[in-house]
Scaffold this motif. Structure first.
Motif, PDB file in Angstrom:
ATOM      1  N   GLN A 188      78.495  57.373 -11.117  1.00 47.65           N
ATOM      2  CA  GLN A 188      77.904  56.631 -12.222  1.00 47.65           C
ATOM      3  C   GLN A 188      76.678  57.332 -12.813  1.00 47.65           C
ATOM      4  O   GLN A 188      76.345  57.130 -13.975  1.00 47.65           O
ATOM      5  CB  GLN A 188      77.542  55.222 -11.754  1.00 47.65           C
ATOM      6  N   THR A 189      75.980  58.101 -11.992  1.00 46.32           N
ATOM      7  CA  THR A 189      74.752  58.759 -12.468  1.00 46.32           C
ATOM      8  C   THR A 189      74.861  60.276 -12.526  1.00 46.32           C
ATOM      9  O   THR A 189      73.946  60.942 -12.980  1.00 46.32           O
ATOM     10  CB  THR A 189      73.567  58.382 -11.563  1.00 46.32           C
ATOM     11  N   GLU A 190      75.979  60.809 -12.062  1.00 41.32           N
ATOM     12  CA  GLU A 190      76.154  62.261 -12.131  1.00 41.32           C
ATOM     13  C   GLU A 190      76.524  62.707 -13.543  1.00 41.32           C
ATOM     14  O   GLU A 190      77.260  62.025 -14.245  1.00 41.32           O
ATOM     15  CB  GLU A 190      77.271  62.704 -11.173  1.00 41.32           C
ATOM     16  N   ASP A 191      76.016  63.885 -13.908  1.00 39.32           N
ATOM     17  CA  ASP A 191      76.446  64.552 -15.147  1.00 39.32           C
ATOM     18  C   ASP A 191      77.593  65.460 -14.742  1.00 39.32           C
ATOM     19  O   ASP A 191      77.416  66.644 -14.504  1.00 39.32           O
ATOM     20  CB  ASP A 191      75.276  65.348 -15.742  1.00 39.32           C
ATOM     21  N   TRP A 192      78.801  64.915 -14.703  1.00 45.25           N
ATOM     22  CA  TRP A 192      79.905  65.586 -14.014  1.00 45.25           C
ATOM     23  C   TRP A 192      80.902  66.293 -14.937  1.00 45.25           C
ATOM     24  O   TRP A 192      81.898  66.838 -14.465  1.00 45.25           O
ATOM     25  CB  TRP A 192      80.681  64.605 -13.128  1.00 45.25           C
ATOM     26  N   ALA A 193      80.665  66.303 -16.256  1.00 47.92           N
ATOM     27  CA  ALA A 193      81.653  66.928 -17.137  1.00 47.92           C
ATOM     28  C   ALA A 193      81.000  67.341 -18.452  1.00 47.92           C
ATOM     29  O   ALA A 193      79.922  66.871 -18.818  1.00 47.92           O
ATOM     30  CB  ALA A 193      82.820  65.982 -17.411  1.00 47.92           C
ATOM     31  N   ASN A 194      81.684  68.231 -19.147  1.00 48.67           N
ATOM     32  CA  ASN A 194      81.346  68.564 -20.530  1.00 48.67           C
ATOM     33  C   ASN A 194      82.425  68.015 -21.451  1.00 48.67           C
ATOM     34  O   ASN A 194      83.612  67.983 -21.097  1.00 48.67           O
ATOM     35  CB  ASN A 194      81.269  70.076 -20.738  1.00 48.67           C
ATOM     36  N   ILE A 195      82.012  67.610 -22.629  1.00 50.36           N
ATOM     37  CA  ILE A 195      82.958  67.290 -23.702  1.00 50.36           C
ATOM     38  C   ILE A 195      83.005  68.519 -24.605  1.00 50.36           C
ATOM     39  O   ILE A 195      82.003  68.885 -25.227  1.00 50.36           O
ATOM     40  CB  ILE A 195      82.500  66.056 -24.490  1.00 50.36           C
ATOM     41  N   ASP A 196      84.138  69.177 -24.648  1.00 50.44           N
ATOM     42  CA  ASP A 196      84.286  70.420 -25.408  1.00 50.44           C
ATOM     43  C   ASP A 196      85.279  70.230 -26.544  1.00 50.44           C
ATOM     44  O   ASP A 196      86.351  69.639 -26.347  1.00 50.44           O
ATOM     45  CB  ASP A 196      84.791  71.556 -24.506  1.00 50.44           C
ATOM     46  N   LEU A 197      84.940  70.739 -27.726  1.00 49.99           N
ATOM     47  CA  LEU A 197      85.893  70.823 -28.827  1.00 49.99           C
ATOM     48  C   LEU A 197      86.320  72.281 -28.923  1.00 49.99           C
ATOM     49  O   LEU A 197      85.488  73.179 -29.095  1.00 49.99           O
ATOM     50  CB  LEU A 197      85.268  70.353 -30.143  1.00 49.99           C
ATOM     51  N   ILE A 198      87.618  72.525 -28.813  1.00 51.14           N
ATOM     52  CA  ILE A 198      88.153  73.882 -28.744  1.00 51.14           C
ATOM     53  C   ILE A 198      89.017  74.154 -29.980  1.00 51.14           C
ATOM     54  O   ILE A 198      89.848  73.324 -30.358  1.00 51.14           O
ATOM     55  CB  ILE A 198      88.983  74.073 -27.464  1.00 51.14           C
ATOM     56  N   ALA A 199      88.768  75.298 -30.622  1.00 52.43           N
ATOM     57  CA  ALA A 199      89.614  75.736 -31.733  1.00 52.43           C
ATOM     58  C   ALA A 199      90.854  76.405 -31.130  1.00 52.43           C
ATOM     59  O   ALA A 199      90.768  77.516 -30.610  1.00 52.43           O
ATOM     60  CB  ALA A 199      88.865  76.702 -32.630  1.00 52.43           C
TER      61      ALA A 199
ATOM     62  N   THR B  77      89.708  79.557 -39.198  1.00 55.87           N
ATOM     63  CA  THR B  77      89.003  80.738 -39.673  1.00 55.87           C
ATOM     64  C   THR B  77      87.533  80.672 -39.252  1.00 55.87           C
ATOM     65  O   THR B  77      86.867  79.663 -39.464  1.00 55.87           O
ATOM     66  CB  THR B  77      89.083  80.834 -41.208  1.00 55.87           C
ATOM     67  N   GLY B  78      87.063  81.772 -38.645  1.00 53.34           N
ATOM     68  CA  GLY B  78      85.693  81.815 -38.172  1.00 53.34           C
ATOM     69  C   GLY B  78      85.558  81.564 -36.686  1.00 53.34           C
ATOM     70  O   GLY B  78      84.450  81.660 -36.134  1.00 53.34           O
ATOM     71  N   ALA B  79      86.674  81.230 -36.009  1.00 57.23           N
ATOM     72  CA  ALA B  79      86.639  80.992 -34.561  1.00 57.23           C
ATOM     73  C   ALA B  79      87.857  81.642 -33.918  1.00 57.23           C
ATOM     74  O   ALA B  79      88.974  81.517 -34.426  1.00 57.23           O
ATOM     75  CB  ALA B  79      86.609  79.496 -34.249  1.00 57.23           C
ATOM     76  N   ALA B  80      87.634  82.323 -32.809  1.00 57.75           N
ATOM     77  CA  ALA B  80      88.750  82.914 -32.074  1.00 57.75           C
ATOM     78  C   ALA B  80      89.589  81.813 -31.452  1.00 57.75           C
ATOM     79  O   ALA B  80      89.069  80.763 -31.043  1.00 57.75           O
ATOM     80  CB  ALA B  80      88.219  83.855 -30.986  1.00 57.75           C
ATOM     81  N   ASP B  81      90.900  82.041 -31.383  1.00 57.89           N
ATOM     82  CA  ASP B  81      91.780  81.060 -30.751  1.00 57.89           C
ATOM     83  C   ASP B  81      91.325  80.792 -29.319  1.00 57.89           C
ATOM     84  O   ASP B  81      91.092  81.722 -28.539  1.00 57.89           O
ATOM     85  CB  ASP B  81      93.227  81.558 -30.745  1.00 57.89           C
ATOM     86  N   GLY B  82      91.205  79.515 -28.981  1.00 60.46           N
ATOM     87  CA  GLY B  82      90.798  79.131 -27.638  1.00 60.46           C
ATOM     88  C   GLY B  82      89.299  79.089 -27.420  1.00 60.46           C
ATOM     89  O   GLY B  82      88.845  78.801 -26.313  1.00 60.46           O
ATOM     90  N   SER B  83      88.521  79.359 -28.469  1.00 57.72           N
ATOM     91  CA  SER B  83      87.062  79.367 -28.292  1.00 57.72           C
ATOM     92  C   SER B  83      86.486  77.965 -28.433  1.00 57.72           C
ATOM     93  O   SER B  83      87.005  77.114 -29.151  1.00 57.72           O
ATOM     94  CB  SER B  83      86.411  80.295 -29.306  1.00 57.72           C
ATOM     95  N   ILE B  84      85.396  77.730 -27.715  1.00 59.66           N
ATOM     96  CA  ILE B  84      84.704  76.443 -27.776  1.00 59.66           C
ATOM     97  C   ILE B  84      83.783  76.445 -28.994  1.00 59.66           C
ATOM     98  O   ILE B  84      82.920  77.309 -29.131  1.00 59.66           O
ATOM     99  CB  ILE B  84      83.896  76.193 -26.490  1.00 59.66           C
ATOM    100  N   VAL B  85      83.953  75.472 -29.883  1.00 54.79           N
ATOM    101  CA  VAL B  85      83.122  75.396 -31.089  1.00 54.79           C
ATOM    102  C   VAL B  85      82.094  74.274 -30.993  1.00 54.79           C
ATOM    103  O   VAL B  85      81.216  74.158 -31.853  1.00 54.79           O
ATOM    104  CB  VAL B  85      83.993  75.229 -32.347  1.00 54.79           C
ATOM    105  N   HIS B  86      82.198  73.449 -29.968  1.00 53.45           N
ATOM    106  CA  HIS B  86      81.195  72.410 -29.710  1.00 53.45           C
ATOM    107  C   HIS B  86      81.280  72.033 -28.240  1.00 53.45           C
ATOM    108  O   HIS B  86      82.359  71.906 -27.673  1.00 53.45           O
ATOM    109  CB  HIS B  86      81.460  71.167 -30.567  1.00 53.45           C
ATOM    110  N   SER B  87      80.115  71.868 -27.610  1.00 55.96           N
ATOM    111  CA  SER B  87      80.088  71.456 -26.210  1.00 55.96           C
ATOM    112  C   SER B  87      78.912  70.522 -25.998  1.00 55.96           C
ATOM    113  O   SER B  87      77.810  70.758 -26.518  1.00 55.96           O
ATOM    114  CB  SER B  87      79.981  72.669 -25.284  1.00 55.96           C
ATOM    115  N   ARG B  88      79.151  69.463 -25.217  1.00 60.96           N
ATOM    116  CA  ARG B  88      78.100  68.489 -24.937  1.00 60.96           C
ATOM    117  C   ARG B  88      78.268  67.983 -23.511  1.00 60.96           C
ATOM    118  O   ARG B  88      79.363  67.609 -23.099  1.00 60.96           O
ATOM    119  CB  ARG B  88      78.189  67.315 -25.918  1.00 60.96           C
ATOM    120  N   ALA B  89      77.169  67.980 -22.756  1.00 64.00           N
ATOM    121  CA  ALA B  89      77.206  67.397 -21.411  1.00 64.00           C
ATOM    122  C   ALA B  89      77.432  65.896 -21.519  1.00 64.00           C
ATOM    123  O   ALA B  89      76.840  65.230 -22.389  1.00 64.00           O
ATOM    124  CB  ALA B  89      75.903  67.680 -20.677  1.00 64.00           C
ATOM    125  N   ILE B  90      78.288  65.354 -20.650  1.00 62.70           N
ATOM    126  CA  ILE B  90      78.626  63.929 -20.741  1.00 62.70           C
ATOM    127  C   ILE B  90      77.430  63.036 -20.430  1.00 62.70           C
ATOM    128  O   ILE B  90      77.340  61.906 -20.886  1.00 62.70           O
ATOM    129  CB  ILE B  90      79.818  63.599 -19.819  1.00 62.70           C
TER     130      ILE B  90
END
Length: 778
Positions: free
Chosen positions: A403-414, A419-432
Motif C-alpha cells: 500500500q505504501t511502496e512505490d512499486w511500479a512505473n507507468i510508462d507510455l511506449i511508442a 515520428t520522432g521516437a524509435a520503435d519501442g522507446s519510452i516517451v513518458h514515464s511516471r513512478a506510481i
C-alpha cells in the motif's frame, strides 16, 4: 502535401545578375603617374607612406591643382558598375576636412562627387585606410567619355593625403539585350547565342533561363532549379526551406487564392545572401486552421463488467483511433486472478467492483499493457501534443507494505510509426507513487512527436514492476486503475487548397552596391533575420537575466536595468519583432518596475544572446536604423561570455549627447578593464579605454536611414565599416594595452537606451532601434 502550397519564382523587373569584374587600370606609381595626370603644384609623387618606393601625394585645397585624373577617358557604355579601389594615409587633416573621388561623364568638363571621405568619420590621420567605392549606371551616366578624379579638399597648407595602389575595374553588362548578363551566358553556355532570354529554357526544367539566372541555379542541368519544400508548423503557420545562393534576396508572400488579380501578403524576407546556405522563411497560412484537439479518447467506463465502446473524438477530422484489448500477464496458478481480469475476452478490462475505470494488474513478472492505435488520414503530418490520463494506485492483500511502496512505473511506449521516437522507446514515464486509492490526473507532454500522413501509429501504456513480486500470489494486490484517457494532437480545418504562396527571388542591388562587405575567407556561422514575427528564445532573451540559466549580466542592478546611467526600464513589450525586423523601442511614460523596484519615466527595448550566440573573433554585420535625438543611447556591443565584466567591444554605440564629446556621436570603442566589486557597476578606467568617434554622425549619415554596419575582430586589429566603407581601424599594437587584447568568447547585446545624464530637448518619443538582420561570420 497535395494542394497545400504552390511556389512561384518571380523575377524582379529590371534587375541584372552581374558577372565578374574586368580590370581597367592598375597603378602603383612606382615608375611614374601611370594612368593618371597630376593637376598642378599640389599633386606630386612621394616616398612618404608609399607601399613601395613612391605613391601619389595630394595637398591642401587648391581645386584642380590638388588633384589627379585619368589621362585617358573610359568607355563604360557596356558596363553596369565601376569600382574604384585604393589605399591611403592622411597627415594633419582636422575637423571635417576631406578628400573626394569625382566622376565625369564628359571627359572632365564637369565633375560630380561620387565619394566623399571625411576626417574623423571615414579616416584618422596616420592610419592606412582601404576605401572601395562602387559607382553604378543607375546613379551616374555611363558614357564613352568617363573620367575619374581624386582631389584633396583640406584647408590650409601641409594637409596631405598619400594614395597608392589605385585599381579601377568594371562589371560587364548585357551586350545582346536579352536580359541575361554576358558573363553569365558565357559561364553557362560558352557563348551569347544559346539563349535569347525571355521564356527560353535551355535545360527544359520548370525554370526559364531568366529565372535560373535570377535564382543562381544551373541553366544546363535539368535537376537544378528553384523549388521550396513547405512544412505546416502550427495554427495557420508554415515554414519554407530554401537552398539559397549568394547575392540573392528572397521574399516570401502568401495568398488565399490563385488568380491574375489575387493579392499577395508579405510574410518574411532574407538577404542579400553572402554565402550559399539553407535558410527557413516562415509565414501565415490564410484559409488553414491547425489547432490542438483530442484525437482519441476513452472515458466513463461502467462498473459491473459492462463494456465501453471507444472512438476518436467526433471533432477530430481525419483520424481513426482504437483501444485494443489489454494484455494479461500470465498466471497459471491463480485462476481467480485471471477470472477477475477477464482473460482472453475482448474489449477493455472493466473492474468488477467499485467505481468505474480500466484496471491494469501487475501479474507475475509480466506487466499489464493497454494498446492504442491512431491512423492519420488528415492529408498532412500532424504534431502530437500530450497524452492525458487519470489513475489511482490500488494495493491490498497479504503484504500490507504494497500500500505504501512505490512499486511500479507507468510508462507510455511508442511501439511503431511514431515520428520522432524509435520503435519501442519510452516517451513518458511516471513512478506510481506511495499514495493509495487517490486519483491523480497526468498530462504527459509529447512535444516533438508526430504521426505522418497515412501512417498508423501505436502506443502502449505499460505498468512496469520496479520491485520483485513477493508473497504466495505473484503480483497479487498490485493494480493501477485508469480513466479519462485521451491523446491530444492537431486538427486541421479550412480548405488546404486555398493556400498559395510564392517566393520572389531578386539579385541584390543596393543604393550603394558595396554596402555588404564580408572579408575573404569567412563563412556564416550564426545570425537572425527576425522572421516569424516573434523573438527566437533560442537566440535571445529580454533584459539582464537569462531565464534558462538564471545568470545575470555582471554588475546589473536588476533583471531589467543595467545601472542608473540608463533611465529606461527594459520591458518585453518594447522588445519585439515586427514585419521581419527586431524593434527595440524607447517610450516616455510612467512605469512601475519590479527588478529593480521603482517608478520609471522611460521604458526601453533590450535583448542579449548570452549562452546562445557568442564568438571569439570574426566578422559581424548588422543592417539597422538608429534613432537620433539628444536623450537616446542605442548600442550594438559585445561582453564576455564567462560573466566577468571586461573586456567590452562597443561596435556601434550612438550618443545623442555626451558631456565630453557633445551632440550626435557614434562611438566605436574597446574597453579592456573595469574593476568590478560585488554586484556594483564598476567605474571606468581611462587607462584601458580605446575610443573612436564618428561625428556629427546623423548629419553625415542620416542615422535613421538603413545602413549596413560591419565590424571585424582579429588577433591583430579591429575594423569598422559603414555600407562597405572602412571608417575606423584599431591596431592591437597601437592600443593602450596590447596584452589585454580580447581573446575569449563574447556574446551580443542589442539595446535602445535612454541616457540619464543627457538632456531631452530634441528627442522624438517613442523612438526605435530597428534591426533587419544580424549575421556572424568566422
Amino acid at each position: 502535401m497535395r494542394g497545400i502550397f504552390l511556389c512561384l519564382m518571380v523575377l524582379t523587373v529590371g534587375l541584372r545578375a552581374h558577372g565578374g569584374w574586368t580590370e581597367l587600370t592598375n597603378d602603383d606609381f612606382e615608375s611614374g603617374f601611370g594612368s593618371w595626370v597630376d593637376g598642378g603644384n599640389d599633386a606630386a609623387l612621394s616616398a612618404t607612406h608609399a607601399i613601395g618606393t613612391q605613391c601619389l601625394n595630394l595637398q591642401d585645397n587648391s581645386g584642380a591643382a590638388s588633384s589627379a585624373w585619368l589621362s585617358s577617358s573610359l568607355d563604360l557604355q557596356t558596363y553596369a558598375r565601376l569600382k574604384v579601389e585604393f589605399t591611403c594615409v592622411t597627415v594633419d587633416f582636422s575637423g571635417v576636412e576631406n578628400f573626394l573621388v569625382e566622376f565625369s561623364e564628359d571627359g572632365g568638363s564637369s565633375w560630380e562627387i561620387a565619394g566623399d571621405y571625411v576626417h574623423g568619420t571615414d579616416f584618422s590621420n596616420g592610419v592606412r585606410e582601404n576605401p572601395v567605392l562602387t559607382i553604378t549606371d543607375t546613379t551616374y551616366n555611363f558614357t564613352s567619355n568617363v573620367n575619374i578624379r581624386i582631389r584633396c579638399d583640406a584647408g590650409g597648407n601641409n594637409k596631405d593625403v598619400f594614395i597608392d595602389n589605385v585599381v579601377l575595374s568594371a562589371d560587364v553588362g548585357d551586350s545582346d539585350a536579352d536580359g541575361l548578363p554576358d558573363t553569365w551566358e558565357v559561364e553557362q553556355f560558352g557563348n551569347l547565342t544559346a539563349s535569347d532570354g525571355g521564356n527560353d529554357n535551355y535545360d527544359g526544367d520548370p525554370s526559364s533561363d531568366l529565372e535560373e539566372c535570377a535564382a543562381g541555379t544551373s541553366a544546363t542541368n535539368p535537376a537544378s532549379f528553384f523549388h521550396t519544400p513547405l512544412t505546416l508548423t502550427g495554427s495557420g503557420t508554415f515554414d519554407v526551406s530554401i537552398d539559397t545562393v549568394s547575392n540573392r534576396t528572397y521574399v516570401l508572400e502568401v495568398s488565399d487564392e490563385l488568380s491574375p488579380s489575387n493579392d499577395w501578403t508579405y510574410s518574411e524576407s532574407i538577404g542579400p545572401i553572402l554565402s550559399n546556405r539553407t535558410v527557413t522563411l516562415s509565414g501565415e497560412a490564410p484559409g488553414i486552421t491547425q489547432a490542438q484537439t483530442v484525437i482519441g479518447s476513452w472515458y466513463a467506463f461502467d462498473a459491473n463488467t459492462s463494456r465501453h465502446t471507444e472512438a476518436a473524438d467526433t471533432n477530430a477530422t481525419g483520424w481513426a483511433a482504437s483501444l485494443i484489448t489489454s494484455t494479461l500477464g500470465s498466471d497459471t496458478t491463480n485462476t481467480w486472478q485471471s477470472n477477475d481480469l477477464i482473460a482472453g475476452d475482448t474489449g477493455p478490462v472493466v473492474p468488477d467492483t467499485g467505481d468505474s475505470g480500466l484496471r491494469s494488474n501487475a501479474a507475475n513478472e509480466n506487466n499489464k499493457t493497454i494498446t492504442f492505435t491512431f491512423t492519420n488520414t488528415s492529408g498532412m503530418d500532424i504534431a502530437l501534443s500530450a497524452f492525458h490520463y487519470d489513475y489511482r494506485k490500488e494495493a491490498f492483500g497479504e503484504d500490507l507494505s504494497n500500500q505504501t511502496e512505490d512499486w511500479a512505473n507507468i510508462d507510455l511506449i511508442a511501439i511503431s510509426n511514431v515520428t520522432g521516437a524509435a520503435d519501442g522507446s519510452i516517451v513518458h514515464s511516471r513512478a506510481i507513487g506511495t499514495g493509495n486509492y487517490a486519483w491523480l490526473d497526468v498530462d504527459a507532454s509529447l512535444a516533438g512527436l508526430s504521426i505522418a500522413n497515412g501512417a498508423t501509429a501505436s502506443f502502449e501504456l505499460y505498468l512496469t514492476l520496479t520491485i520483485a513480486n513477493s508473497g504466495t500470489k505473484p503480483g497479487w494486490g498490485r493494480n493501477a486503475k485508469f480513466d479519462n484517457l485521451a491523446m491530444v494532437g492537431s486538427k486541421v480545418s479550412g480548405d488546404p487548397d486555398s493556400l498559395f504562396g510564392r517566393v520572389q527571388v531578386s539579385e541584390a542591388r543596393f543604393e550603394d552596391p558595396s554596402a555588404r562587405y564580408v572579408p575573404g575567407g569567412y563563412s556564416f556561422v550564426w545570425g537572425d533575420h527576425f522572421g516569424n514575427n516573434a523573438l527566437d528564445p533560442d537566440k535571445w532573451f529580454v533584459g539582464m537575466r537569462d531565464p534558462v540559466s538564471g545568470n545575470l549580466i555582471p554588475g546589473a542592478d536588476g533583471d531589467y536595468l543595467l545601472n542608473n546611467k540608463y533611465a529606461g526600464y527594459v520591458t518585453e513589450e518594447d522588445s519585439f519583432v515586427e514585419e521581419g525586423s527586431l524593434i527595440l523601442r524607447n517610450q516616455k511614460r510612467s512605469y512601475s518596475g519590479t527588478s529593480p523596484a521603482g517608478t520609471y519615466q522611460y521604458t526601453s527595448g533590450w535583448v542579449a544572446s548570452m549562452h546562445r550566440g557568442h564568438l571569439n573573433k570574426g566578422y559581424i554585420e548588422v543592417r539597422a536604423k538608429f534613432p537620433a535625438g539628444d536623450k537616446v543611447w542605442p548600442a550594438i556591443w559585445l561582453v564576455a561570455e564567462d560573466l566577468v565584466w571586461g573586456p567590452e567591444w562597443d561596435l556601434w554605440e550612438y550618443f545623442g549627447y555626451r558631456e565630453d564629446v557633445g551632440y550626435d556621436n557614434m562611438g566605436m570603442h574597446l574597453m579592456t578593464g573595469y574593476e568590478q566589486q560585488g554586484n556594483l557597476w564598476p567605474d571606468q578606467d581611462p587607462a584601458r579605454w580605446n575610443t573612436g568617434w564618428s561625428k556629427p554622425f546623423d548629419t553625415l549619415y542620416d542615422a535613421e536611414a538603413w545602413h549596413i554596419y560591419g565590424w571585424e575582430w582579429t588577433d591583430t586589429d579591429a575594423k569598422w565599416y559603414i555600407d562597405g566603407n572602412l571608417v575606423r581601424t584599431l591596431d592591437r599594437s597601437s592600443s593602450i594595452d596590447p596584452a589585454a587584447w580580447p581573446d575569449e568568447e563574447m556574446y551580443i547585446i542589442l539595446n535602445n537606451g535612454v541616457r540619464t545624464a543627457s538632456p531631452d530637448t530634441t528627442t522624438t518619443w517613442p523612438n526605435r532601434l530597428q534591426i533587419d538582420y544580424i549575421e556572424v561570420y568566422q
